[in-house]
Design a protein around this motif. Structure first.
Motif, PDB file in Angstrom:
ATOM      1  N   ALA A   1     -22.108   5.825  27.398  1.00  0.00           N
ATOM      2  CA  ALA A   1     -21.227   6.626  26.554  1.00  0.00           C
ATOM      3  C   ALA A   1     -22.020   7.258  25.409  1.00  0.00           C
ATOM      4  CB  ALA A   1     -20.096   5.750  26.004  1.00  0.00           C
ATOM      5  N   PRO A   2     -21.515   8.362  24.844  1.00  0.00           N
ATOM      6  CA  PRO A   2     -22.255   9.062  23.788  1.00  0.00           C
ATOM      7  C   PRO A   2     -21.974   8.501  22.395  1.00  0.00           C
ATOM      8  CG  PRO A   2     -20.295  10.295  24.329  1.00  0.00           C
ATOM      9  CD  PRO A   2     -20.300   9.095  25.243  1.00  0.00           C
ATOM     10  N   PRO A   3     -22.897   8.729  21.448  1.00  0.00           N
ATOM     11  CA  PRO A   3     -22.625   8.408  20.047  1.00  0.00           C
ATOM     12  C   PRO A   3     -21.758   9.495  19.417  1.00  0.00           C
ATOM     13  CG  PRO A   3     -24.790   9.406  20.223  1.00  0.00           C
ATOM     14  CD  PRO A   3     -24.262   9.281  21.631  1.00  0.00           C
ATOM     15  N   ASN A   4     -21.098   9.165  18.309  1.00  0.00           N
ATOM     16  CA  ASN A   4     -20.326  10.167  17.556  1.00  0.00           C
ATOM     17  C   ASN A   4     -21.270  11.163  16.874  1.00  0.00           C
ATOM     18  OD1 ASN A   4     -17.742   9.024  18.066  1.00  0.00           O
ATOM     19  ND2 ASN A   4     -18.116   7.461  16.522  1.00  0.00           N
ATOM     20  N   PRO A   5     -20.784  12.414  16.636  1.00  0.00           N
ATOM     21  CA  PRO A   5     -19.578  13.030  17.179  1.00  0.00           C
ATOM     22  C   PRO A   5     -19.866  13.681  18.522  1.00  0.00           C
ATOM     23  CG  PRO A   5     -20.577  14.518  15.589  1.00  0.00           C
ATOM     24  CD  PRO A   5     -21.468  13.293  15.646  1.00  0.00           C
ATOM     25  N   TYR A   6     -18.844  13.821  19.346  1.00  0.00           N
ATOM     26  CA  TYR A   6     -19.049  14.387  20.677  1.00  0.00           C
ATOM     27  C   TYR A   6     -17.739  15.011  21.156  1.00  0.00           C
ATOM     28  CZ  TYR A   6     -16.743  10.070  22.168  1.00  0.00           C
ATOM     29  OH  TYR A   6     -15.845   9.046  22.319  1.00  0.00           O
ATOM     30  N   ARG A   7     -17.846  15.782  22.223  1.00  0.00           N
ATOM     31  CA  ARG A   7     -16.689  16.469  22.810  1.00  0.00           C
ATOM     32  C   ARG A   7     -15.666  15.457  23.327  1.00  0.00           C
ATOM     33  NH1 ARG A   7     -17.957  20.750  27.464  1.00  0.00           N
ATOM     34  NH2 ARG A   7     -17.663  22.212  25.738  1.00  0.00           N
ATOM     35  N   CYS A   8     -14.412  15.632  22.924  1.00  0.00           N
ATOM     36  CA  CYS A   8     -13.273  14.854  23.418  1.00  0.00           C
ATOM     37  C   CYS A   8     -13.462  13.353  23.216  1.00  0.00           C
ATOM     38  CB  CYS A   8     -12.990  15.142  24.892  1.00  0.00           C
ATOM     39  SG  CYS A   8     -11.463  14.366  25.471  1.00  0.00           S
ATOM     40  N   PRO A   9     -13.150  12.848  22.015  1.00  0.00           N
ATOM     41  CA  PRO A   9     -13.380  11.422  21.731  1.00  0.00           C
ATOM     42  C   PRO A   9     -12.797  10.440  22.750  1.00  0.00           C
ATOM     43  CG  PRO A   9     -12.921  12.595  19.701  1.00  0.00           C
ATOM     44  CD  PRO A   9     -12.711  13.593  20.826  1.00  0.00           C
ATOM     45  N   PRO A  10     -11.584  10.677  23.312  1.00  0.00           N
ATOM     46  CA  PRO A  10     -11.104   9.723  24.331  1.00  0.00           C
ATOM     47  C   PRO A  10     -11.681   9.965  25.720  1.00  0.00           C
ATOM     48  CG  PRO A  10      -9.278  10.933  23.267  1.00  0.00           C
ATOM     49  CD  PRO A  10     -10.538  11.667  22.976  1.00  0.00           C
ATOM     50  N   GLY A  11     -12.414  11.063  25.907  1.00  0.00           N
ATOM     51  CA  GLY A  11     -12.820  11.499  27.237  1.00  0.00           C
ATOM     52  C   GLY A  11     -13.582  10.480  28.070  1.00  0.00           C
ATOM     53  N   PRO A  12     -14.626   9.823  27.511  1.00  0.00           N
ATOM     54  CA  PRO A  12     -15.351   8.852  28.325  1.00  0.00           C
ATOM     55  C   PRO A  12     -14.472   7.696  28.801  1.00  0.00           C
ATOM     56  CG  PRO A  12     -16.636   9.457  26.389  1.00  0.00           C
ATOM     57  CD  PRO A  12     -15.258  10.027  26.200  1.00  0.00           C
ATOM     58  N   TYR A  13     -13.480   7.330  28.001  1.00  0.00           N
ATOM     59  CA  TYR A  13     -12.664   6.151  28.287  1.00  0.00           C
ATOM     60  C   TYR A  13     -11.538   6.510  29.254  1.00  0.00           C
ATOM     61  CZ  TYR A  13     -15.728   5.236  24.529  1.00  0.00           C
ATOM     62  OH  TYR A  13     -16.883   5.161  23.788  1.00  0.00           O
ATOM     63  N   GLU A  14     -11.036   7.739  29.184  1.00  0.00           N
ATOM     64  CA  GLU A  14     -10.153   8.220  30.239  1.00  0.00           C
ATOM     65  C   GLU A  14     -10.923   8.283  31.557  1.00  0.00           C
ATOM     66  OE1 GLU A  14      -7.006  11.800  30.781  1.00  0.00           O
ATOM     67  OE2 GLU A  14      -9.100  12.439  30.653  1.00  0.00           O
TER      68      GLU A  14
ATOM     69  N   THR B   1     -12.132  23.785  33.119  1.00  0.00           N
ATOM     70  CA  THR B   1     -11.858  23.103  31.853  1.00  0.00           C
ATOM     71  C   THR B   1     -12.385  21.677  31.888  1.00  0.00           C
ATOM     72  OG1 THR B   1      -9.662  22.425  32.641  1.00  0.00           O
ATOM     73  CG2 THR B   1      -9.796  24.484  31.403  1.00  0.00           C
ATOM     74  N   CYS B   2     -13.045  21.285  30.814  1.00  0.00           N
ATOM     75  CA  CYS B   2     -13.468  19.882  30.701  1.00  0.00           C
ATOM     76  C   CYS B   2     -12.217  19.001  30.571  1.00  0.00           C
ATOM     77  CB  CYS B   2     -14.401  19.706  29.506  1.00  0.00           C
ATOM     78  SG  CYS B   2     -15.826  18.682  29.883  1.00  0.00           S
ATOM     79  N   PHE B   3     -11.237  19.475  29.786  1.00  0.00           N
ATOM     80  CA  PHE B   3      -9.983  18.721  29.714  1.00  0.00           C
ATOM     81  C   PHE B   3      -9.276  18.803  31.066  1.00  0.00           C
ATOM     82  CE2 PHE B   3      -9.606  22.846  27.604  1.00  0.00           C
ATOM     83  CZ  PHE B   3      -8.477  23.432  28.138  1.00  0.00           C
ATOM     84  N   PHE B   4      -8.813  17.668  31.525  1.00  0.00           N
ATOM     85  CA  PHE B   4      -8.179  17.438  32.824  1.00  0.00           C
ATOM     86  C   PHE B   4      -9.185  17.287  33.971  1.00  0.00           C
ATOM     87  CE2 PHE B   4      -4.256  17.525  30.906  1.00  0.00           C
ATOM     88  CZ  PHE B   4      -3.176  17.606  31.768  1.00  0.00           C
ATOM     89  N   SER B   5     -10.493  17.418  33.698  1.00  0.00           N
ATOM     90  CA  SER B   5     -11.469  17.215  34.775  1.00  0.00           C
ATOM     91  C   SER B   5     -11.524  15.748  35.203  1.00  0.00           C
ATOM     92  CB  SER B   5     -12.860  17.709  34.362  1.00  0.00           C
ATOM     93  OG  SER B   5     -13.380  16.964  33.278  1.00  0.00           O
ATOM     94  N   ASN B   6     -11.236  14.835  34.279  1.00  0.00           N
ATOM     95  CA  ASN B   6     -11.201  13.425  34.656  1.00  0.00           C
ATOM     96  C   ASN B   6     -10.092  13.148  35.674  1.00  0.00           C
ATOM     97  OD1 ASN B   6     -13.346  12.552  33.042  1.00  0.00           O
ATOM     98  ND2 ASN B   6     -12.030  12.219  31.259  1.00  0.00           N
ATOM     99  N   LEU B   7      -8.997  13.921  35.593  1.00  0.00           N
ATOM    100  CA  LEU B   7      -7.895  13.714  36.538  1.00  0.00           C
ATOM    101  C   LEU B   7      -8.294  14.137  37.945  1.00  0.00           C
ATOM    102  CD1 LEU B   7      -6.469  13.387  33.787  1.00  0.00           C
ATOM    103  CD2 LEU B   7      -4.463  14.464  34.807  1.00  0.00           C
TER     104      LEU B   7
ATOM    105  N   PRO C   1     -25.457  12.205  36.832  1.00  0.00           N
ATOM    106  CA  PRO C   1     -24.702  13.337  36.263  1.00  0.00           C
ATOM    107  C   PRO C   1     -24.114  13.007  34.891  1.00  0.00           C
ATOM    108  CG  PRO C   1     -23.958  12.793  38.498  1.00  0.00           C
ATOM    109  CD  PRO C   1     -24.834  11.680  38.044  1.00  0.00           C
ATOM    110  N   HIS C   2     -24.017  14.045  34.052  1.00  0.00           N
ATOM    111  CA  HIS C   2     -23.269  13.899  32.802  1.00  0.00           C
ATOM    112  C   HIS C   2     -21.801  14.267  33.021  1.00  0.00           C
ATOM    113  CE1 HIS C   2     -23.370  18.308  32.348  1.00  0.00           C
ATOM    114  NE2 HIS C   2     -24.668  18.242  32.631  1.00  0.00           N
ATOM    115  N   ALA C   3     -21.556  15.295  33.848  1.00  0.00           N
ATOM    116  CA  ALA C   3     -20.190  15.770  34.133  1.00  0.00           C
ATOM    117  C   ALA C   3     -19.410  16.007  32.852  1.00  0.00           C
ATOM    118  CB  ALA C   3     -19.449  14.787  35.054  1.00  0.00           C
ATOM    119  N   TYR C   4     -20.119  16.425  31.779  1.00  0.00           N
ATOM    120  CA  TYR C   4     -19.454  16.739  30.528  1.00  0.00           C
ATOM    121  C   TYR C   4     -19.405  18.235  30.271  1.00  0.00           C
ATOM    122  CZ  TYR C   4     -17.087  13.689  27.273  1.00  0.00           C
ATOM    123  OH  TYR C   4     -16.114  12.969  26.614  1.00  0.00           O
ATOM    124  N   LYS C   5     -19.832  19.000  31.285  1.00  0.00           N
ATOM    125  CA  LYS C   5     -19.526  20.422  31.395  1.00  0.00           C
ATOM    126  C   LYS C   5     -18.930  20.538  32.793  1.00  0.00           C
ATOM    127  CE  LYS C   5     -23.342  21.868  28.390  1.00  0.00           C
ATOM    128  NZ  LYS C   5     -24.540  22.740  28.254  1.00  0.00           N
ATOM    129  N   ALA C   6     -17.655  20.855  32.856  1.00  0.00           N
ATOM    130  CA  ALA C   6     -16.910  20.681  34.111  1.00  0.00           C
ATOM    131  C   ALA C   6     -17.327  21.698  35.168  1.00  0.00           C
ATOM    132  CB  ALA C   6     -15.416  20.777  33.844  1.00  0.00           C
TER     133      ALA C   6
END
Length: 421
Positions: free
Chosen positions: A184-197, A71-77, A155-160
């Motif tokens: 960081a990416p321009p809008n729109p993109y996957r998970c708006p808070p993701g780069p900042y987390e 999952t891309c979500f929680f990959s930052n953790l 790396p982009h690491a935006y596909k986990a």
């Protein structure tokens, strides 16, 4: 609202029970066939709910090239050291046992007239309804100097998965006092808070193992999701470590040189040790191949998630242009249940109720310092619209922030069980 694993699954089960109906209509060629391309939060959920709620009356095939989905979500953790990589990896065994035909292959073509999907292995699969949930691909040339061939150096690491592992290893190998950069990416993109987390998690990792290191965030956007919350947290936990350069100072005029490991910001060349390039994004390529995109995304009818180009195709999650919902795992999961209901209604004549959606995006800033943003949505004829919303506030006490983080852990357990069974 507090979400935990049981509550999340229970909500989905109650909705599914309400939507199940005995009014079954036979297909002209036997059992109706649904093909789902993409096994993430949208595709896996849709496949599971259609198979489960049709009680064997619909033949469901899920096409997903990877045997283990990260999952891309929680990959930052994982990058921050709060999770093991294995904890965000999920297999398809339980989904297959629940009646979904899981095929690990690449979809290489869609013939909308013949209503068939071609796979890389040569198989041709007929469908009555096709669900596309392929996630994102990257816009070529959006960051000059970078393309996918450079993803092992920057790396982009935006596909986990392997990209996430690589980025973390590069950060851990930085020299003492080194410099990490993100484009960081321009809008729109996957998970708006993701780069900042991710910036927060990189800062947490560096604070522990390389406290004199610096972080350079190059951002083409004048503002970003949860900005006040992140900036408050960065000042509190990582003071002096993070520098953000927005478009006012050239953040929208960036080139990179992966071989030299440099970032050129409006003519000023910065030497860095690690560079995380997150390019501009578009719908997964199979949407283009199917001919259902307009611009970078696939427009859909919010009531059913049907393509506005082809009524026999539904598009979920990041790939869709649906209106107000952010591109997130929660959004995709929510949209999948609406699409599953619509597909069963079309193929079996079961009841279809007005589409309602929800989303919450949690972010971790530092240990036990969690924040969230979310909303409820309804479909109009034009698009999906937000009808109510909420966001964490600056200055919240530590107990509330810890509770928010713990809520996110419960949600993760719930949504992954909802996706994969």
């Amino acid at each position: 609202m507090t979400l935990n694993r049981r509550a999340f699954i229970g909500t989905g089960a109650a909705m599914a029970a309400a939507l199940a109906a005995p009014n079954v209509r036979a297909s002209s060629h036997g059992m109706p066939r649904v093909v789902v391309i993409g096994g993430g939060a949208g595709g896996a959920t849709a496949a599971r709910y259609i198979a489960k709620d049709s009680k064997g009356e619909i033949d469901v095939t899920l096409i997903e090239p990877t045997r283990m989905y990260y999952t891309c979500f929680f990959s930052n953790l994982y990058i921050g050291g709060f999770r093991e990589l294995s904890s965000i990896g999920h297999s398809y065994g339980t989904l297959a046992q629940s009646g979904v035909n899981v095929v690990h292959d690449w979809a290489t073509g869609v013939d909308r007239e013949a209503k068939t999907v071609t796979l890389a292995g040569g198989a041709v699969l007929p469908y009555d309804r096709l669900i596309l949930s392929p996630g994102i691909d990257f816009v070529d040339g959006s960051v000059p100097g970078w393309d996918v061939s450079a993803q092992n150096k920057m790396p982009h690491a935006y596909k986990a998965g392997s990209q996430t592992e690589l980025l973390k290893a590069q950060i851990e190998a930085m020299p003492e006092g080194g410099r990490f950069a993100m484009v960081a990416p321009p809008n729109p993109y996957r998970c708006p808070p993701g780069p900042y987390e991710r910036i927060s998690m990189v800062a947490h990792l560096l604070t522990e193992m390389n406290p004199t290191a610096k972080i350079l965030l190059v951002d083409p956007k004048p503002k970003f999701s949860k900005q006040a919350l992140f900036e408050e947290g960065w000042q509190k936990h990582y003071s002096g470590m993070i520098e953000r350069i927005g478009p006012d100072f050239g953040g929208d005029k960036v080139e990179v040189d992966p071989d030299a490991m440099t970032v050129n910001i409006d003519g000023v060349v910065e030497q860095v040790d690690v560079c995380n390039v997150i390019p501009a994004q578009k719908a997964g390529r199979i949407c283009e191949m199917a001919g259902i995109t307009e611009g970078n995304w696939a427009p859909v009818i919010g009531h059913t998630m049907q393509s506005r180009v082809d009524e026999n195709i539904h598009v979920l999650g990041d790939a869709s242009n649906q209106g107000d919902m952010p591109k997130s795992g929660f959004s995709a999961n929510s949209q999948a249940k609406v699409a599953a209901m619509a597909v069963r209604g079309a193929l079996l004549g079961s009841n279809v109720f007005p589409a309602k959606f929800s989303n919450t995006c949690w972010s971790l800033i530092d240990e036990d310092d969690g924040v969230k943003v979310g909303a409820s949505y309804e479909a109009t004829d034009e698009k999906i619209v937000s009808v109510s919303s909420f966001i964490s506030q600056t200055g919240e006490d530590a107990d509330l922030r810890k509770q928010t983080y713990e809520e996110s852990i419960g949600w993760y357990a719930g949504i992954t069980a909802d996706m994969f069974g």
